[in-house]
Design a protein around this motif. Structure first.
Motif, PDB file in Angstrom:
ATOM      1  N   GLN A 132       0.866  -1.309  -0.003  1.00  0.00           N
ATOM      2  CA  GLN A 132      -0.067   0.017   0.059  1.00  0.00           C
ATOM      3  C   GLN A 132       0.778   1.203   0.015  1.00  0.00           C
ATOM      4  O   GLN A 132       0.333   2.395  -0.451  1.00  0.00           O
ATOM      5  N   ALA A 133       2.119   1.096   0.079  1.00  0.00           N
ATOM      6  CA  ALA A 133       2.985   2.399   0.339  1.00  0.00           C
ATOM      7  C   ALA A 133       2.894   3.406  -1.013  1.00  0.00           C
ATOM      8  O   ALA A 133       2.879   4.698  -0.637  1.00  0.00           O
ATOM      9  N   GLU A 137       1.623   7.105  -0.587  1.00  0.00           N
ATOM     10  CA  GLU A 137       2.656   8.149  -0.916  1.00  0.00           C
ATOM     11  C   GLU A 137       2.110   9.168  -1.632  1.00  0.00           C
ATOM     12  O   GLU A 137       2.058  10.339  -1.837  1.00  0.00           O
ATOM     13  N   ASP A 138       1.271   8.513  -2.683  1.00  0.00           N
ATOM     14  CA  ASP A 138       0.752   9.376  -4.094  1.00  0.00           C
ATOM     15  C   ASP A 138      -0.316  10.163  -3.380  1.00  0.00           C
ATOM     16  O   ASP A 138      -0.670  11.295  -3.966  1.00  0.00           O
ATOM     17  N   ILE A 139      -1.450   9.730  -2.492  1.00  0.00           N
ATOM     18  CA  ILE A 139      -2.402  10.147  -2.047  1.00  0.00           C
ATOM     19  C   ILE A 139      -1.848  11.468  -1.330  1.00  0.00           C
ATOM     20  O   ILE A 139      -2.429  12.649  -1.219  1.00  0.00           O
ATOM     21  N   LEU A 146       4.081  18.563   2.622  1.00  0.00           N
ATOM     22  CA  LEU A 146       5.293  19.189   2.733  1.00  0.00           C
ATOM     23  C   LEU A 146       6.482  18.273   2.296  1.00  0.00           C
ATOM     24  O   LEU A 146       7.528  18.691   1.844  1.00  0.00           O
ATOM     25  N   GLY A 147       6.492  17.066   2.982  1.00  0.00           N
ATOM     26  CA  GLY A 147       7.505  15.983   2.799  1.00  0.00           C
ATOM     27  C   GLY A 147       7.001  14.634   3.159  1.00  0.00           C
ATOM     28  O   GLY A 147       5.893  14.378   3.939  1.00  0.00           O
ATOM     29  N   VAL A 148       7.493  13.788   2.613  1.00  0.00           N
ATOM     30  CA  VAL A 148       6.995  12.369   2.789  1.00  0.00           C
ATOM     31  C   VAL A 148       8.336  11.524   2.997  1.00  0.00           C
ATOM     32  O   VAL A 148       9.159  11.759   2.193  1.00  0.00           O
ATOM     33  N   ALA A 149       8.180  10.380   4.084  1.00  0.00           N
ATOM     34  CA  ALA A 149       9.405   9.455   4.025  1.00  0.00           C
ATOM     35  C   ALA A 149       8.824   8.064   4.641  1.00  0.00           C
ATOM     36  O   ALA A 149       7.902   7.854   5.106  1.00  0.00           O
ATOM     37  N   LYS A 150       9.402   7.184   4.055  1.00  0.00           N
ATOM     38  CA  LYS A 150       9.180   5.764   4.329  1.00  0.00           C
ATOM     39  C   LYS A 150      10.169   5.252   5.282  1.00  0.00           C
ATOM     40  O   LYS A 150      11.436   5.422   5.032  1.00  0.00           O
ATOM     41  N   VAL A 151       9.733   4.270   6.103  1.00  0.00           N
ATOM     42  CA  VAL A 151      10.517   3.578   7.016  1.00  0.00           C
ATOM     43  C   VAL A 151       9.979   2.145   6.937  1.00  0.00           C
ATOM     44  O   VAL A 151       8.985   1.938   7.213  1.00  0.00           O
ATOM     45  N   LYS A 152      11.181   1.209   6.924  1.00  0.00           N
ATOM     46  CA  LYS A 152      10.666  -0.246   6.750  1.00  0.00           C
ATOM     47  C   LYS A 152      10.768  -0.940   8.237  1.00  0.00           C
ATOM     48  O   LYS A 152      11.264  -0.490   8.867  1.00  0.00           O
TER      49      LYS A 152
END
Length: 152
Positions: A132-133, A137-139, A146-152
């Motif tokens: 779903q990431a 992220e697109d949504i 302002l900013g987006v970050a992913k953490v696994k």
């Protein structure tokens, strides 16, 4: 997987959360943390360890130069001569420019900061599956994050 994003406190944040809920993200997996606004006023004068990038002497130096040239020119006809009158008028010009700049910082820019109404940002934390990431992220980007970050 967790996605972190920052938003301004606007309607776009509400729309992003409702869109995420429509796409199947549960409310328990969405966490919003508002940041606190600054409570103390900004300091006008810089110190050795902190500078805000605003110079109080820029206008003073320009006016001092102009006054020094005019004072030296007039000083040829006055009793003390062009050097003394150039230095005196440069000092007067610097003080005048410094006072103008200080007035602008204390009165004019303070009113602009109050009228502009700087709002705190909100950190949005979303727990989701890796599949779903990309959708999430697109949504978030479409709703002006302002900013987006992913953490696994």
């Amino acid at each position: 997987m967790q996605l972190f994003s920052t938003f301004e406190c606007t309607g776009f944040l509400e729309m992003a959360v409702s869109t995420l809920e429509k796409k199947g993200i549960q409310k328990e997996n969405i966490f919003a943390v508002p940041l606190d606004n600054r409570t103390e006023d900004r300091k006008i004068f810089d110190s050795l360890h902190r500078s805000d990038g605003t110079s109080l002497i820029d206008i003073g130096m320009g006016i001092a130069t102009a006054f020094a040239v005019i004072g030296a020119s007039i000083g040829f006809e006055l009793a003390w001569g062009p050097i003394y009158w150039g230095l005196i008028s440069a000092f007067v010009g610097f003080v005048l420019g410094f006072i103008i700049r200080l007035f602008m910082e204390l009165v004019v820019k303070k009113n602009k900061r109050v009228l502009k109404g700087k709002h705190s940002e909100v950190i949005l934390i979303i727990d989701c599956e890796e599949s779903q990431a990309a959708l999430i992220e697109d949504i978030l980007w479409k709703h002006f994050a302002l900013g987006v970050a992913k953490v696994k």
